[in-house]
Enzyme design. Structure first.
Site: not given
Ligand code: 2IT
Length: 447
Positions: A126, A166
């Site tokens: 993340k 996100d």
């Molecule tokens: O919280 C999540 O799963 C997302 N923001 C999507 C992450 C992604 O790599 O598509």
């Protein structure tokens, strides 16, 4: 050897000071895991649990940019590469003023288990920045994204780490980030997901998180003898990308969504949000950057400023915004009003007190890392398509998505069903997500 949860958590808190959201996410998982690892002691060997709560790498960097007035602004960017045991790090970027390292560590930790639950080969990561996009011009957002990627590009790549969007990172930001990455590395490759359809995006990615939550909730309702969405009243707390496609699918399944919201308040729609409303809502923030209040004004609905949707009686509540947006008091209100099921579309939107209240009341509670995994699942499919240099049809993608959400539900049932028959989806998701990552880590030695 056995796991002492409070001692374990004391160490986590001491090692990660001032990161309460990270402590909260870890404690929930470790509590779920305790009986399982005590019954399967191989998971207590090789310092496995101590390693799994330690990010493999945390990168923090300066993001300087020049605003439209010629002033220099400085933000802080991050990428948390939490766990790469089962695939390249994968997870979104969040741009919001309250983003801290602790926020991104909690999200990266959750993402590790979520990605494992999808069954696809993706590790957990993340990232993001304490950047507030509200009120910024497109040119300012572009300059910020370019500066952010000018550092991030060294740390990511299609086989290393694949970010996505996100909160605060949508189609516009992904486009700017991709453009800058491509310019810097001079390679056209799938380094980000959630891309536009003209430059490597996947059909169905926009819909995936919302649709996935609806599919998962449908399984929860049916498995727990609660019927389907047909005739049910639903409250949600967003109206962005996740919220709009969630409403679209709930409508298709016969439910009625009576609230939409943004960080400033919610709109009460007693007759239910319709397809026509959705055409207004979809671009409201994503394109025009306008507040939800404008939806109330446009259609003559009541706007309740500074209040939360959880005061509205409903059968199903689906928190759709951000961490800890639904607390113990909200849970009490929902239960007193007869809520039958709660499913999280956002990441950790329920506080510990709220989760405990739902589980104590023995109503089904679907945690975000299971329920909202459809977004990252289709991101995984975008990676596959980019690698193949080929595109699946929307039907193919959504078919696979339905399979993934059913699989996650089955995993939760397998690992979360208690002696009295109550399905604890929190335990089920935590244990189910843990096993694959843990087995991979044990196989790969102390790394
Ligand atoms: O919280 C999540 O799963 C997302 N923001 C999507 C992450 C992604 O790599 O598509």
């Amino acid at each position: 050897m056995s796991l002492d949860v409070s001692k374990f958590m004391e160490n986590v808190v001491a090692k990660n000071p001032a990161e309460p959201e990270f402590h909260q996410a870890v404690e929930e998982v470790i509590k779920s895991l305790a009986p399982f690892v005590n019954a399967n002691p191989k998971y207590l060997e090789q310092g496995l649990l101590e390693r799994i709560v330690e990010p493999e790498r945390v990168i923090s960097f300066r993001v300087p940019w020049v605003d439209d007035n010629g002033q220099v602004q400085v933000n802080r960017g991050y990428r948390v590469q939490f766990n790469g045991a089962i695939g390249p790090y994968k997870g979104g970027l969040r741009f919001a003023p309250n983003v801290t390292q602790g926020t991104l560590k909690f999200l990266g930790f959750e993402q590790t288990f979520k990605n494992s639950l999808t069954g696809l080969p993706m590790g957990g990561g993340k990232g993001g920045a304490d950047f507030n996009g509200i009120g910024k011009s497109d040119a300012e957002v572009m300059r910020f994204c370019q500066s952010f990627m000018s550092e991030l590009y060294r740390h990511v790549g299609p086989d290393t780490d694949v970010p996505a969007g996100d909160i605060g990172v949508g189609a516009r930001e992904i486009g700017f980030l991709f453009g800058q990455y491509k310019k810097l590395v001079n390679r056209y490759e799938g380094v980000l997901t959630g891309k536009g359809l003209t430059y490597g995006g996947s059909l169905g990615r926009t819909e995936a998180t919302g649709y996935g939550v609806a599919y998962f909730t449908d399984h929860v309702l049916q498995k727990n003898g609660l019927g389907t969405f047909e005739g049910k009243t639903v409250t949600i707390s967003g109206a962005g990308n996740v919220g709009c496609y969630l409403i679209e699918k709930i409508n298709a399944m016969g439910g009625k969504v009576v609230t939409v919201a943004d960080p400033f308040g919610y709109v009460y729609v007693p007759t239910g949000v319709t397809a026509e409303h959705l055409e207004f809502l979809k671009p409201l923030w994503a394109v025009y950057r306008r507040p939800i209040k404008d939806f109330a004004t446009e259609y003559g609905f009541e706007y309740r400023e500074g209040r939360r949707a959880w005061e509205v009686p409903c059968d199903v509540a689906i928190p759709t915004a951000c961490q800890n947006e639904l607390d113990g008091n909200d849970a009490k209100t929902l239960l007193a009003n007869g809520v039958k099921a709660v499913v999280e579309a956002a990441n950790m939107p329920s506080t510990k007190e709220a989760v405990d209240a739902f589980v104590d009341a023995k109503i089904p509670f679907g945690p975000g890392k299971a329920a909202n995994a459809g977004g990252v699942a289709v991101s995984g499919m975008e990676m596959s398509q980019n690698s193949m240099r080929y595109n699946w049809t929307k039907e193919e993608v959504l078919d696979k998505l339905q399979g993934v959400m059913l699989g996650i539900h089955n995993t939760c049932v397998e690992h979360g069903t208690k002696e009295d028959g109550y399905i604890n989806y929190v335990d089920g998701a935590n244990i189910g997500g843990f096993v694959k990552v843990a087995d991979a880590m044990l196989a790969q030695g102390i790394v």
